[in-house]
Design a protein around this motif. Structure first.
Motif, mmCIF file in Angstrom:
data_model
loop_
_atom_site.group_PDB
_atom_site.id
_atom_site.type_symbol
_atom_site.label_atom_id
_atom_site.label_comp_id
_atom_site.label_asym_id
_atom_site.label_seq_id
_atom_site.Cartn_x
_atom_site.Cartn_y
_atom_site.Cartn_z
ATOM 1 N N ARG A 68 55.186 46.708 -18.568
ATOM 2 C CA ARG A 68 56.009 45.398 -19.044
ATOM 3 C C ARG A 68 56.507 45.556 -20.785
ATOM 4 O O ARG A 68 57.605 45.491 -20.969
ATOM 5 C CB ARG A 68 55.384 44.177 -19.415
ATOM 6 N N HIS A 95 48.896 37.294 -19.663
ATOM 7 C CA HIS A 95 49.217 38.375 -20.677
ATOM 8 C C HIS A 95 48.759 38.445 -21.715
ATOM 9 O O HIS A 95 48.202 39.265 -22.220
ATOM 10 C CB HIS A 95 50.902 38.544 -20.377
ATOM 11 N N VAL A 102 45.726 39.996 -13.880
ATOM 12 C CA VAL A 102 46.258 41.018 -15.405
ATOM 13 C C VAL A 102 45.230 42.207 -15.080
ATOM 14 O O VAL A 102 44.311 42.346 -15.786
ATOM 15 C CB VAL A 102 46.818 40.050 -16.657
ATOM 16 N N GLU A 124 46.163 40.743 -24.136
ATOM 17 C CA GLU A 124 46.067 41.810 -24.847
ATOM 18 C C GLU A 124 45.232 41.423 -26.116
ATOM 19 O O GLU A 124 44.890 42.136 -26.827
ATOM 20 C CB GLU A 124 47.701 42.015 -24.810
ATOM 21 N N PRO A 161 54.727 39.489 -23.591
ATOM 22 C CA PRO A 161 55.043 38.811 -22.614
ATOM 23 C C PRO A 161 56.302 37.758 -22.213
ATOM 24 O O PRO A 161 56.813 36.834 -21.079
ATOM 25 C CB PRO A 161 53.410 38.113 -22.955
ATOM 26 N N ASP A 213 49.668 46.432 -15.756
ATOM 27 C CA ASP A 213 50.699 45.171 -15.717
ATOM 28 C C ASP A 213 51.193 45.384 -16.997
ATOM 29 O O ASP A 213 52.563 45.410 -17.207
ATOM 30 C CB ASP A 213 50.236 44.619 -15.305
ATOM 31 N N THR A 214 50.747 45.086 -18.451
ATOM 32 C CA THR A 214 50.929 44.986 -19.532
ATOM 33 C C THR A 214 51.753 46.470 -20.024
ATOM 34 O O THR A 214 52.376 46.412 -20.826
ATOM 35 C CB THR A 214 50.209 45.086 -20.695
#
Length: 322
Positions: free
Chosen positions: A47, A298, A39, A302, A12, A43-44
């Motif tokens: 990233r 983020h 989120v 997670e 992040p 998205d993660t």
């Protein structure tokens, strides 16, 4: 204007809030003044570099799959949306965006927007855009859940899970939620008929089920074996291991594991808004973060272990208001 962007693939910490030029809508497009984004797993993944085949390695890359806000301007040929309309929608999930939903403004094609539910705040609406449409498409169009069927929702406390529990309950399904024991009360309040502690319940001690909706991505083959003879299963969690399980299940015909990647347009967004208006579906928000602290949102996503969504509040002082 401000935009959350990825400076390089990684944790992040690679997320930055940058000053960028405000985009202008072209023909068939709409400029939305964003009030909130949420989120999502995609998205993660973006990233972390998991979709670099789509995004490439040219930085910065915009972040934020979904958004809720107000129409600020329209391009030529747009007559469905007017300036001042409250809307919700998504950017395209499989295209690179320099600016995406986590920004002061975003431009999207008109057919990626729908009218936001009138009774929801922007934060509440943003929490349902991807979660709600994914659950709706999964249950209605992919798994064809019917009244009276037994459904297992894996990862029931997450965004898609909490939406799926509510929608399946309204569709007449018998809903078993697999989640942490401490979330049992919240999930029963959303409509779950039964809640199983995922840490203490082996797959072999569950079922049989007519339908399994997976949001986790692990042990897919074990849960596929818990399907009834004409059962159906789908997962939204795509990874190397889950794709292998999906491929291996193809020999089982109707009882194979289906991969689901929802990409809602206006019709699905309108349908979802109607279900919110009728009381079938309500938002479940775990926490709200300012745009400047999107990295913390983020991290919270997670870590997991929560009920509902992490939402990024974008509205506030805008350096260059229209």
């Amino acid at each position: 204007m401000r935009a959350a962007q990825i400076a390089g693939f990684g944790a992040p910490e690679v997320l930055q809030i940058n000053d960028v030029d405000r985009p202008a809508p072209g023909a068939g497009e709409v400029l939305v003044s964003v009030e909130a984004s949420s989120v999502n797993g995609l998205d993660t993944i973006v990233r972390a570099g998991g979709l670099r085949i789509v995004t490439g390695r040219r930085f910065p890359i915009g972040v934020g799959l979904d958004f809720a806000g107000v129409v600020a301007a329209t391009g030529a040929g747009v007559d469905r949306h007017r300036v001042g309309d409250r809307v919700w929608g998504t950017v395209h999930p499989l295209r690179r965006h320099a600016v995406a939903g986590a920004a002061d403004y975003v431009v999207v094609p008109a057919d990626r927007l729908g009218p936001a539910p009138a009774d929801l705040s922007a934060v509440e609406a943003a929490s349902l855009v991807v979660a709600g449409t994914t659950a709706l498409i999964a249950l209605r169009d992919t798994l064809h859940l019917r009244a009276g069927e037994r459904l297992l929702v894996r990862g029931a406390a997450g965004g898609v899970g909490t939406a799926a529990v509510q929608l399946a309950h309204a569709m007449g399904g018998h809903v078993t939620a697999l989640a942490r024991e401490r979330h049992a009360g919240a999930l029963r309040a959303l409509g779950a008929d039964e809640v199983l502690d995922y840490g203490a319940t082996a797959a072999e001690r569950t079922g049989p089920f007519d339908v399994v909706l997976d949001t986790v991505g692990s042990e897919l083959s074990r849960y596929r074996r818990r399907l009834a003879r004409d059962g159906r299963m789908a997962t939204i969690a795509l990874s190397a291991s889950s794709l292998a399980a999906i491929a291996a299940s193809s020999v089982h015909g109707a009882r194979r594991i289906r991969a689901l990647s929802a990409d809602p347009g206006t019709a699905v967004l309108r349908d979802l808004a109607d279900r919110v208006a009728s009381g079938v579906l309500r938002p479940v928000v775990d926490s709200v973060y300012p745009l400047a602290d999107i990295a913390s949102a983020h991290r919270a996503f997670e870590r997991g272990g929560v009920v509902g969504k992490q939402v990024v509040a974008v509205a506030g002082e805008r350096p260059n208001p229209l």
